[in-house]
Design a protein around this motif. Structure first.
Motif, PDB file in Angstrom:
ATOM      1  N   LEU A 517      98.526 -37.120  43.746  1.00 54.12           N
ATOM      2  CA  LEU A 517      98.803 -38.463  44.258  1.00 54.12           C
ATOM      3  C   LEU A 517     100.004 -39.043  43.525  1.00 54.12           C
ATOM      4  N   LYS A 518     101.088 -39.263  44.237  1.00 53.20           N
ATOM      5  CA  LYS A 518     102.304 -39.806  43.621  1.00 53.20           C
ATOM      6  C   LYS A 518     102.191 -41.326  43.552  1.00 53.20           C
ATOM      7  N   ILE A 519     101.222 -41.776  42.766  1.00 55.74           N
ATOM      8  CA  ILE A 519     100.921 -43.199  42.737  1.00 55.74           C
ATOM      9  C   ILE A 519     102.078 -44.012  42.194  1.00 55.74           C
ATOM     10  N   GLU A 520     102.852 -43.404  41.269  1.00 49.38           N
ATOM     11  CA  GLU A 520     103.993 -44.140  40.717  1.00 49.38           C
ATOM     12  C   GLU A 520     105.033 -44.425  41.797  1.00 49.38           C
ATOM     13  N   GLU A 521     105.165 -43.520  42.765  1.00 45.67           N
ATOM     14  CA  GLU A 521     106.079 -43.773  43.870  1.00 45.67           C
ATOM     15  C   GLU A 521     105.466 -44.724  44.885  1.00 45.67           C
ATOM     16  N   CYS A 642      92.592 -35.943  52.556  1.00 49.62           N
ATOM     17  CA  CYS A 642      93.957 -36.209  52.101  1.00 49.62           C
ATOM     18  C   CYS A 642      94.982 -35.308  52.791  1.00 49.62           C
ATOM     19  N   GLU A 643      94.586 -34.681  53.893  1.00 46.43           N
ATOM     20  CA  GLU A 643      95.468 -33.759  54.603  1.00 46.43           C
ATOM     21  C   GLU A 643      96.773 -34.432  55.027  1.00 46.43           C
ATOM     22  N   ASN A 644      96.678 -35.593  55.654  1.00 47.43           N
ATOM     23  CA  ASN A 644      97.885 -36.266  56.146  1.00 47.43           C
ATOM     24  C   ASN A 644      98.806 -36.668  55.001  1.00 47.43           C
ATOM     25  N   TYR A 645      98.221 -37.154  53.910  1.00 47.23           N
ATOM     26  CA  TYR A 645      99.040 -37.562  52.760  1.00 47.23           C
ATOM     27  C   TYR A 645      99.781 -36.358  52.186  1.00 47.23           C
ATOM     28  N   LEU A 646      99.092 -35.250  52.018  1.00 47.41           N
ATOM     29  CA  LEU A 646      99.724 -34.067  51.445  1.00 47.41           C
ATOM     30  C   LEU A 646     100.784 -33.504  52.380  1.00 47.41           C
ATOM     31  N   GLN A 647     100.544 -33.541  53.674  1.00 42.29           N
ATOM     32  CA  GLN A 647     101.544 -33.072  54.633  1.00 42.29           C
ATOM     33  C   GLN A 647     102.827 -33.884  54.521  1.00 42.29           C
ATOM     34  N   ARG A 648     102.684 -35.188  54.335  1.00 39.80           N
ATOM     35  CA  ARG A 648     103.866 -36.056  54.248  1.00 39.80           C
ATOM     36  C   ARG A 648     104.616 -35.866  52.935  1.00 39.80           C
ATOM     37  N   ASN A 649     103.898 -35.667  51.860  1.00 41.30           N
ATOM     38  CA  ASN A 649     104.512 -35.696  50.533  1.00 41.30           C
ATOM     39  C   ASN A 649     104.830 -34.324  49.953  1.00 41.30           C
ATOM     40  N   TYR A 650     104.282 -33.256  50.548  1.00 40.83           N
ATOM     41  CA  TYR A 650     104.520 -31.916  50.027  1.00 40.83           C
ATOM     42  C   TYR A 650     104.822 -30.963  51.177  1.00 40.83           C
ATOM     43  N   ALA A 651     105.836 -31.320  51.956  1.00 41.52           N
ATOM     44  CA  ALA A 651     106.142 -30.543  53.161  1.00 41.52           C
ATOM     45  C   ALA A 651     106.506 -29.105  52.839  1.00 41.52           C
ATOM     46  N   SER A 659     100.578 -24.321  45.037  1.00 42.82           N
ATOM     47  CA  SER A 659     102.016 -24.519  45.215  1.00 42.82           C
ATOM     48  C   SER A 659     102.376 -25.996  45.172  1.00 42.82           C
ATOM     49  N   MET A 660     101.484 -26.855  45.669  1.00 40.53           N
ATOM     50  CA  MET A 660     101.719 -28.294  45.562  1.00 40.53           C
ATOM     51  C   MET A 660     101.675 -28.734  44.096  1.00 40.53           C
ATOM     52  N   PHE A 661     100.773 -28.157  43.336  1.00 37.68           N
ATOM     53  CA  PHE A 661     100.705 -28.488  41.912  1.00 37.68           C
ATOM     54  C   PHE A 661     101.964 -28.044  41.184  1.00 37.68           C
ATOM     55  N   TYR A 662     102.522 -26.909  41.562  1.00 33.33           N
ATOM     56  CA  TYR A 662     103.790 -26.494  40.970  1.00 33.33           C
ATOM     57  C   TYR A 662     104.874 -27.528  41.237  1.00 33.33           C
ATOM     58  N   GLU A 663     104.983 -27.968  42.493  1.00 30.61           N
ATOM     59  CA  GLU A 663     106.006 -28.957  42.836  1.00 30.61           C
ATOM     60  C   GLU A 663     105.791 -30.256  42.068  1.00 30.61           C
ATOM     61  N   ARG A 664     104.550 -30.710  42.028  1.00 25.81           N
ATOM     62  CA  ARG A 664     104.236 -31.955  41.324  1.00 25.81           C
ATOM     63  C   ARG A 664     104.531 -31.827  39.825  1.00 25.81           C
ATOM     64  N   ALA A 665     104.162 -30.688  39.241  1.00 24.31           N
ATOM     65  CA  ALA A 665     104.380 -30.477  37.812  1.00 24.31           C
ATOM     66  C   ALA A 665     105.870 -30.508  37.478  1.00 24.31           C
ATOM     67  N   LEU A 666     106.688 -29.904  38.330  1.00 24.92           N
ATOM     68  CA  LEU A 666     108.125 -29.891  38.071  1.00 24.92           C
ATOM     69  C   LEU A 666     108.720 -31.282  38.206  1.00 24.92           C
ATOM     70  N   LEU A 667     108.148 -32.116  39.051  1.00 25.18           N
ATOM     71  CA  LEU A 667     108.615 -33.502  39.172  1.00 25.18           C
ATOM     72  C   LEU A 667     108.164 -34.342  37.984  1.00 25.18           C
TER      73      LEU A 667
END
Length: 958
Positions: A517-521, A642-651, A659-667
């Protein structure tokens, strides 16, 4: 006692038995004492005349807890009976694991000499006997006195472990009655049902409690494997945060934790000190190239000549230029585990931070600050150079090392506290993690203080930790309005109400999305808008419900005075500063609100305040940037909620959790940060991960070191890879890969391979390759072990479909029991594509070259009956009867092509390659069974080893 398979089984049985006892006890207590049924039906408290005053208060608190959980349930308003039953079950579960965790914590502590014996002998424990001598009979019978004794221990430990030992916590309202308590104590001490089944005694169980891994395995084994299987049978995807947590509890082996942490945290300090650190000996898996060159501040690496023709041995020995990494205040080296569980990564990182702090002290005291050191390290030097420094010194980092640090010994006493309060951070969606992870780190700190021979009174107090549970904000919107009304002046209520409404709404997915959850954004836009409106003095009530604002304004008499300063509408204030002001105001208001309403007797309002504060703690952790992110993230299907949220934020990465955790971790990692993770290895080659390989690893960071581990690493049928990604590494940077797919002795093989590589001797499992090398491969698959020549052959012009055969998929019956028979069940005279039954290839077991076609398919009228059946389909029937090559489409075995004889039909699970004109089927079969073909296929599929028990892979058409 080694934590081998036998030991883990013992602990699993013990935990399962304790959970069974506690679940039964608390279910019975709720029914018999408090009138709360498992169905969710709750009796009127006034009718329960048998309760004592103390029990009546507990009954009231239980009802408020259940109401609080129902208010925050995602199905509130649609399935009231279901939500009530689920809330009751959650209360039982919370009370049960809290009691077990508390007793286990006492058992672990007494075995380490941190507490006088209190649980080991139950009512006969030495500590209790001393307490009883002083208390006499004033506290009741033996059980009542023992319960009071444990409560005193809980209160003593709550100052540092409040999440676990706070007796006023909503998760600790119940305590087992005498029979249940004694049964649980017997289990913990080797005198219960588990010990009888395993034929072990108290001494064997005592050794179990001496192991550092025990608390992590308690966390792992709380959930019943049968329950996990039932969840998977009922739904392919997790249906809620609890199912997501239960399905993804896989304990990370110690050697994997060391490998990832050594090459992230250890490597960062190694680079900061220019290689002059004890960690290069302590960190067994730290990769150090034979020819490393540390660049100075402002210095860049020289242009490197093209080296396409170098062997792997020569590539290993090439110069590696290390960009300058400024030395930092050790308190600013931050590490995060975004799916922390029992904080296994943090426990090992603790060992490294102790060395880092000690070496930072030595460097600071040497009087020679290394060139290019970060400003924070200069402040650190100033801080510890003072004999007596007040904590309000105004430094950019909190100057809370200690007010009177006069020696290195005094400084080292503070290091365990500093490590917990500053360096280690963790997020999880399971509320148990906050208890277990906090306990794990606390025990680790006590271990250090024991080594320093510090008495309990001499040990620094740990005032906070950075372990948070990601969960939604409380669901009581009326309490949120009441909170704003009570705690803020009339003119400030609109801005605080607007922001809290936004934050509460955005946090609804926290339980399922967790650190994704990119709550800060999510709140950044709202914060910036509020700041601008506040500065301009144009806060407009029409942004809110007019009736709601009028209601608040008309009840201004309820406003409470706050000690916190009002918001400052300075034109120079930044969004960051404005948010910090808001946070401080909200925290102060929550504390005031909780204290005020508790005096008024409202437990539910205190729950609201505490849950809100925990939500803001989660936001704080998400707003930071980290030097190190280490993790074993969940993998597989994601919850529908949370399917729709993840689709929007981790296309680019939404295909799998890891793989989403990898992207989030790098951010979340800083510009020079490193991410280390063990995950499913499918990202190496599967076409579905092409965007991930190109746009996450290729743009957000590049692989620096990786161990391709394959099967038999986690307690799951999955092939794994452990990788370190450097945010600052270029795509042409050469990574070091270790390929360990063919051995079960992963730990020894990995250590041997890296030790040899560090000395400049290439082990047969070690490869050097850059991500740039993989660009020529279809879908940019990571064929790190492939030669330049083999990579050149891997092109679409060389595919089977272009050069050799047409590959086709066949029939799916949708009801095999109806339409398929074994060959010996059908008379020979009725077999054939022009008869009632046709030979049918449908995969089968692993068999190279040949396997008997043992199935028949109902083929009356060319499959008319199958074709008419709902859900069935017949594909490519014009190819039926032709000879070719078939194989099982999905298998855990190696690729198994075999002859497909003329006169047969074939299925979707047994596709067929039909040779083109001039191509011999025998030659095609030989080529498909050759080593090069299998190697190329393994890259294409991201497949690992071929050992029995390996993860499944699909050899699909196309």
């Amino acid at each position: 006692m080694a934590f081998d398979h036998k030991t883990r089984n013992l602990l699993q049985n013990l935990v399962s038995e304790c959970r069974r006892l506690l679940d039964a006890e608390f279910t019975m207590q709720l029914q018999e004492l408090f009138g709360i049924q498992p169905t969710g039906a709750i009796a009127d408290l006034a009718r329960l005349t048998h309760l004592t005053d103390e029990q009546r208060e507990v009954g009231r608190l239980l009802r408020e807890r259940i109401a609080h959980l129902q208010a925050g349930h995602p199905n509130t308003g649609t399935k009231s009976a279901t939500t009530a039953a689920e809330s009751v079950q959650r209360v039982i579960r919370e009370q049960a694991f809290t009691v077990l965790n508390r007793l286990a914590a006492l058992r672990l502590s007494e075995e380490r000499g941190l507490l006088i014996e209190c649980v080991r002998q139950g009512f006969n424990s030495e500590g209790f006997q001393l307490f009883r001598q002083s208390a006499g009979n004033a506290l009741g019978n033996t059980y009542e006195t023992y319960m009071t004794y444990l409560e005193r221990l809980f209160d003593e430990l709550a100052s540092e472990l409040g999440m676990l030992f706070d007796r006023f916590s909503p998760m600790g309202l119940l305590f087992p009655r005498q029979d249940a308590l004694q049964a649980i104590l017997a289990e913990l001490n080797g005198a219960g049902a588990t010990a009888a089944r395993e034929k072990l005694g108290p001494d064997d169980f005592a050794r179990l409690w001496q192991a550092d891994e025990t608390i992590g395995w308690i966390y792992q084994y709380w959930n019943d494997p049968a329950e996990r299987r039932k969840m998977r049978d009922e739904s392919a995807a997790p249906r809620n945060s609890r199912e997501l947590a239960v399905r993804n509890q896989f304990f990370t082996p110690r050697y994997v934790v060391e490998f990832l942490t050594d090459n992230t945290l250890g490597r960062i300090w190694y680079e900061m000190t220019g290689g002059e650190t004890r960690l290069k000996e302590q960190c067994r898996y730290l990769v150090r190239r034979p020819n490393e060159i540390f660049l100075k501040e402002g210095e860049t690496a020289p242009e490197q000549p093209k080296q396409d023709n170098l062997s792997q041995e020569e590539l290993l020995k090439q110069p590696v230029y290390i960009p300058h990494r400024p030395l930092k205040d050790p308190r600013t080296i931050l590490m995060l585990d975004p799916a922390c569980g029992s904080m296994h990564f943090g426990l090992y990182a603790f060992d490294l931070f102790e060395v880092i702090y000690e070496e930072a002290w030595d460097l600071a005291k040497s009087g020679e600050i290394p060139p290019g050191a970060d400003e924070s390290f200069s402040e650190f030097c100033d801080l510890i150079s003072e004999a007596s420094l007040p904590t309000s010194s105004g430094k950019s980092i909190h100057s809370s090392i200690h007010p009177t640090i006069r020696s290195k010994e005094e400084f080292l006493r503070q290091v365990p506290r500093l490590t917990i309060e500053y360096n280690l951070h963790g997020i999880d969606i399971d509320p148990r993690c906050a208890q277990i992870a906090g306990l794990s780190l606390w025990l680790r700190a006590q271990k250090s203080w024991q080594r320093l021979n510090l008495k309990h009174a001499e040990r620094p107090t740990i005032k906070r930790s950075n372990i948070v549970c990601a969960e939604p904000m409380p669901g009581e919107k009326e309490l949120m309005k009441e909170f704003v009304e009570r705690e803020f002046p009339i003119e400030e209520r609109p801005i605080f109400l607007r922001l809290l409404q936004t934050i509460f709404d955005k946090m609804q997915l926290a339980g399922e999305a967790g650190s994704l959850l990119k709550i800060e954004e999510e709140i950044k836009t709202a914060i910036e808008g509020a700041r601008q409106q506040w500065q301009a003095g144009r806060e407009r009530p029409e942004f809110f419900d007019p009736a709601q604002i009028a209601k608040l304004d008309n009840r201004g008499g309820a406003q409470q005075e706050l000690s916190a300063a009002p918001l400052l509408p300075s034109s120079k204030i930044t969004t960051e500063q404005f948010w910090e002001q808001l946070e401080q105001r909200i925290y102060a208001a929550l504390r005031h609100y909780a204290e005020h309403v508790e005096n008024g007797g409202s437990f539910q309002r205190r729950l609201f305040a505490e849950d809100t504060a925990r939500g803001f703690a989660f936001i704080d952790i998400c707003r930071k940037h980290y030097d190190v992110v280490g993790m074993n993230p969940p993998f597989g299907e994601r919850p529908e909620t949370c399917e729709n949220y993840l689709q929007r934020n981790y296309a680019e990465t939404v295909g799998d959790f890891f793989s989403m955790f990898y992207e989030r971790a790098l951010l979340l990692a800083g510009s020079r940060g490193k991410v280390g993770a063990i995950t499913n290895r499918t990202w190496l080659g599967l076409p579905t991960f092409e965007a991930f390989r190109k746009n996450v690893f290729g743009k957000l960071g590049c692989i620096e070191v990786a161990a391709d581990l394959g099967s038999f690493v986690l307690d799951a049928q999955v092939e794994t890879a452990a990788a370190i990604i450097d945010r600052n590494l270029r795509i042409d940077g050469r990574a070091l890969w270790v390929r360990l797919l063919k051995t079960k002795s992963k730990e020894a093989a990995l250590l041997q391979a890296l030790t040899s590589a560090n000395l400049g001797h290439r082990h047969e499992t070690v490869f050097v390759a850059s991500q740039q090398d993989f660009a020529a491969l279809p879908t940019s698959a990571y064929g790190y072990w492939m030669s330049k020549r083999l990579i050149a052959l891997y092109g679409p012009e060389n595919s089977i479909g272009v050069r050799a055969a047409e590959v086709k998929q066949g029939t799916a019956t949708a009801d095999d029991f109806r339409f398929l028979r074994l060959a010996w069940e059908i008379p020979v005279v009725t077999i054939g594509l022009t008869s009632d039954w046709a030979p049918f290839a449908k995969g089968g077991e692993y068999s190279r070259f040949f396997d008997d076609i043992h199935l028949m398919i109902c083929w009356k009228g060319n499959g008319r009956e199958v074709d008419a059946f709902p859900g069935a389909y017949i594909r490519n029937s014009s190819f039926y009867g032709l000879p070719g090559i078939t194989w099982p489409r999905r298998t855990t075995s190696p690729f198994g092509p075999r002859a497909f004889p003329a006169g047969c039909a074939f299925g979707d699970k047994g596709p067929v390659a039909f040779p083109k004109t001039g191509v011999s089927p025998y030659v095609l079969l030989a080529v498909l069974l050759s080593c090069p073909a299998r190697l190329i296929l393994s890259v294409r599929l991201g497949a690992g080893d071929d050992a029995p028990g390996s993860a499944s892979r699909s050899y699909e058409v196309g």
